[in-house]
Design an enzyme around this catalytic site. Structure first.
Site, PDB file in Angstrom:
ATOM      1  N   GLY A  53      29.252  32.563  48.945  1.00 49.62           N
ATOM      2  CA  GLY A  53      27.902  32.077  49.214  1.00 49.62           C
ATOM      3  C   GLY A  53      26.792  33.096  49.250  1.00 49.62           C
ATOM      4  CG  ASP A 119      33.445  28.015  44.782  1.00 46.78           C
ATOM      5  OD1 ASP A 119      32.837  28.947  44.231  1.00 46.78           O
ATOM      6  OD2 ASP A 119      34.704  27.978  44.834  1.00 46.78           O
ATOM      7  CG  ASP A 135      37.410  21.737  38.514  1.00 49.98           C
ATOM      8  OD1 ASP A 135      36.599  22.498  37.940  1.00 49.98           O
ATOM      9  OD2 ASP A 135      38.570  21.549  38.124  1.00 49.98           O
ATOM     10  CG  ASP A 171      28.606  35.112  40.307  1.00 47.91           C
ATOM     11  OD1 ASP A 171      28.753  35.754  39.246  1.00 47.91           O
ATOM     12  OD2 ASP A 171      28.772  35.624  41.426  1.00 47.91           O
ATOM     13  CE  LYS A 211      31.020  36.207  37.291  1.00 47.60           C
ATOM     14  NZ  LYS A 211      30.978  37.366  38.147  1.00 47.60           N
TER      15      LYS A 211
HETATM   16  N1  SAM Z   1      28.238  33.765  43.507  1.00 49.92           N
HETATM   17  C1  SAM Z   1      29.233  33.822  44.547  1.00 49.92           C
HETATM   18  C2  SAM Z   1      28.631  34.543  45.723  1.00 49.92           C
HETATM   19  O1  SAM Z   1      27.569  35.115  45.543  1.00 49.92           O
HETATM   20  O2  SAM Z   1      29.218  34.529  46.796  1.00 49.92           O
HETATM   21  C3  SAM Z   1      30.501  34.492  44.064  1.00 49.92           C
HETATM   22  C4  SAM Z   1      31.254  33.661  43.080  1.00 49.92           C
HETATM   23  S1  SAM Z   1      32.863  34.236  42.783  1.00 49.92           S
HETATM   24  C5  SAM Z   1      32.568  35.630  41.767  1.00 49.92           C
HETATM   25  C6  SAM Z   1      33.481  33.082  41.633  1.00 49.92           C
HETATM   26  C7  SAM Z   1      33.714  31.712  42.210  1.00 49.92           C
HETATM   27  O3  SAM Z   1      33.993  30.821  41.133  1.00 49.92           O
HETATM   28  C8  SAM Z   1      34.928  31.597  43.144  1.00 49.92           C
HETATM   29  O4  SAM Z   1      34.496  31.276  44.443  1.00 49.92           O
HETATM   30  C9  SAM Z   1      35.762  30.466  42.548  1.00 49.92           C
HETATM   31  O5  SAM Z   1      36.300  29.608  43.515  1.00 49.92           O
HETATM   32  C10 SAM Z   1      34.709  29.751  41.700  1.00 49.92           C
HETATM   33  N2  SAM Z   1      35.284  28.898  40.658  1.00 49.92           N
HETATM   34  C11 SAM Z   1      36.171  29.259  39.693  1.00 49.92           C
HETATM   35  N3  SAM Z   1      36.493  28.188  38.947  1.00 49.92           N
HETATM   36  C12 SAM Z   1      35.766  27.127  39.440  1.00 49.92           C
HETATM   37  C13 SAM Z   1      35.676  25.754  39.090  1.00 49.92           C
HETATM   38  N4  SAM Z   1      36.374  25.253  38.069  1.00 49.92           N
HETATM   39  N5  SAM Z   1      34.857  24.959  39.819  1.00 49.92           N
HETATM   40  C14 SAM Z   1      34.172  25.455  40.864  1.00 49.92           C
HETATM   41  N6  SAM Z   1      34.219  26.753  41.237  1.00 49.92           N
HETATM   42  C15 SAM Z   1      35.005  27.574  40.544  1.00 49.92           C
END
Ligand code: SAM
Length: 378
Positions: A53, A119, A135, A171, A211
């Site tokens: 977050g 997320d 998702d 992200d 990203k």
């Molecule tokens: N932007 C966030 C922050 O500032 O705290 C960090 C994000 S982290 C690099 C990547 C996130 O992508 C993870 O929390 C992961 O659970 C989420 N993620 C990956 N695949 C996903 C999906 N299919 N649906 C939702 N979230 C997903």
């Protein structure tokens, strides 16, 4: 790697804990904002793949509390540094800054702010942010997102927002496997999913930041984005390691082709092209479309790319501008910094609520360590 050794090797990890951010990623968004003035005029935002977050924290602090970061914040920081360099001693500087703070205009929270964060992982609550555990690649997330954006006016028969949003940020990153091609592929699927969600909720002129992993076929992605956005640029924040293929597409001026409708039945993906109507080659964007004999659609971005090297068989390759962002005086994400010996290493601001590795840790604990108990230990 222990906490304090990671503090040395990752300046942004350390800084995030000191400045109260849930993750070092906050600096990536702040540095993109420094370059693109991302939050100007923005009140409604969707933050995809948002856990733990830190991006939502940035949104909450800028939009709801009215704090200044980005370009304006940077100017203030530079001004303070300049005063320091001019010979004012530290004490003087602190006094000067306190004075400056006192006369600084009061914070101006924005009106009509709506922030929805999504997320797979649960996310601890944040002021003014509606969090959804879902998702982003699943179509059932679209109605959830639309309802969270407009709970009072939500209409279940439509797939678009009744009050569209100004900005969608993503992200998203998969759990990397180390198999390069696979990681790039999964990452690109997250990006397509984010773009499909963005197409449902963005207002004309809106922005999309996501990203990307700069893999071999990333050009296809740029080409698709260029059809629905007036400006597409690639940003590499200083807090993103130079050694990583990670970067961020910053797309501004959402302008889908006439007649384009976001669709759940045929979501946009690597195999599906955004249809440009034959009669509307979008002159202002100078994109023309031709269908080759083998059925492939070739996009020509015209004079923007005159370079011979950029001309590919049947069409031109369009390379978006690449911008390094973040103040040059900011920490270098690849450098190791010396820290005083008596420095205390802080705990993370928000430990993950239910990390995917939680079960593995529990199993390891039960087994008695990383490799389980040896015969003599038993
Ligand atoms: N932007 C966030 C922050 O500032 O705290 C960090 C994000 S982290 C690099 C990547 C996130 O992508 C993870 O929390 C992961 O659970 C989420 N993620 C990956 N695949 C996903 C999906 N299919 N649906 C939702 N979230 C997903």
């Amino acid at each position: 790697m222990g906490k304090s050794s990671k503090d040395k090797r990752d300046a942004y990890y350390r800084l995030a804990k000191e400045e109260g951010w849930r993750a070092r990623s906050a600096y990536k968004l702040l540095q993109i904002d420094e370059e693109f003035n991302l939050f100007e005029g923005v009140t409604r935002v969707v933050d995809l793949c948002a856990a733990p977050g830190s991006w939502s924290q940035v949104l909450s602090r800028v939009l709801i509390k009215g704090e200044k970061f980005g370009r304006t914040g940077l100017q203030e920081k530079q001004e303070a540094t300049r005063r320091y360099a001019l010979g004012l001693d530290k004490k003087e500087l602190v006094r000067e800054e306190t004075k400056a703070l006192a006369v600084k205009e009061p914070l101006k929270p924005r009106e009509g702010v709506r922030i929805v964060a999504i997320d797979l992982q649960p996310m601890s609550p944040l002021e003014g942010v509606t969090t959804l555990r879902a998702d982003i690649t699943h179509p059932s997330t679209i109605p959830l997102m639309l309802k969270a954006l407009d709970p009072d006016t939500y209409d279940s028969t439509t797939t678009t927002a009744s009050s569209p949003v100004d900005l969608v940020i993503s992200d998203g990153a998969p759990d990397v496997t180390g198999l390069h091609d696979l990681d790039i592929y999964v990452q690109s699927q997250l990006l397509w999913a984010a773009l499909n969600l963005a197409l449902c909720v963005l207002k004309p002129g809106g922005k999309f930041v996501a990203k990307i992993f700069r893999g071999k076929d990333v050009d296809l992605l740029y080409a698709q984005l260029k059809i629905v956005f007036e400006r597409v640029r690639v940003a590499k924040p200083r807090s993103s390691r130079a050694s990583s293929i990670e970067a961020f597409v910053v797309c501004e001026g959402f302008c889908p082709p006439k007649g384009f409708k976001a669709s759940l039945d045929k979501p946009l993906g690597a195999g599906t092209q955004i249809p440009i109507p034959e009669d509307e080659p979008s002159p202002e964007k100078k994109v023309t479309r031709t269908v080759r004999e083998d059925g492939a659609i070739v996009l020509d971005f015209g004079p923007e790319s005159e370079d011979e090297d950029d001309v590919e068989e049947g069409g031109r390759r369009w390379i978006p501008p690449f911008l390094a962002c973040g103040d040059l005086s900011a920490y270098d994400a690849d450098a190791t910094y010396h820290l005083p010996n008596d420095r205390v290493s802080l705990d993370p601001v928000q430990p993950p609520t239910a990390p995917p590795y939680k079960r593995a840790l529990e199993m390891r604990k039960t087994a008695g360590g990383a490799y389980g108990k040896t015969k003599t230990q038993r």
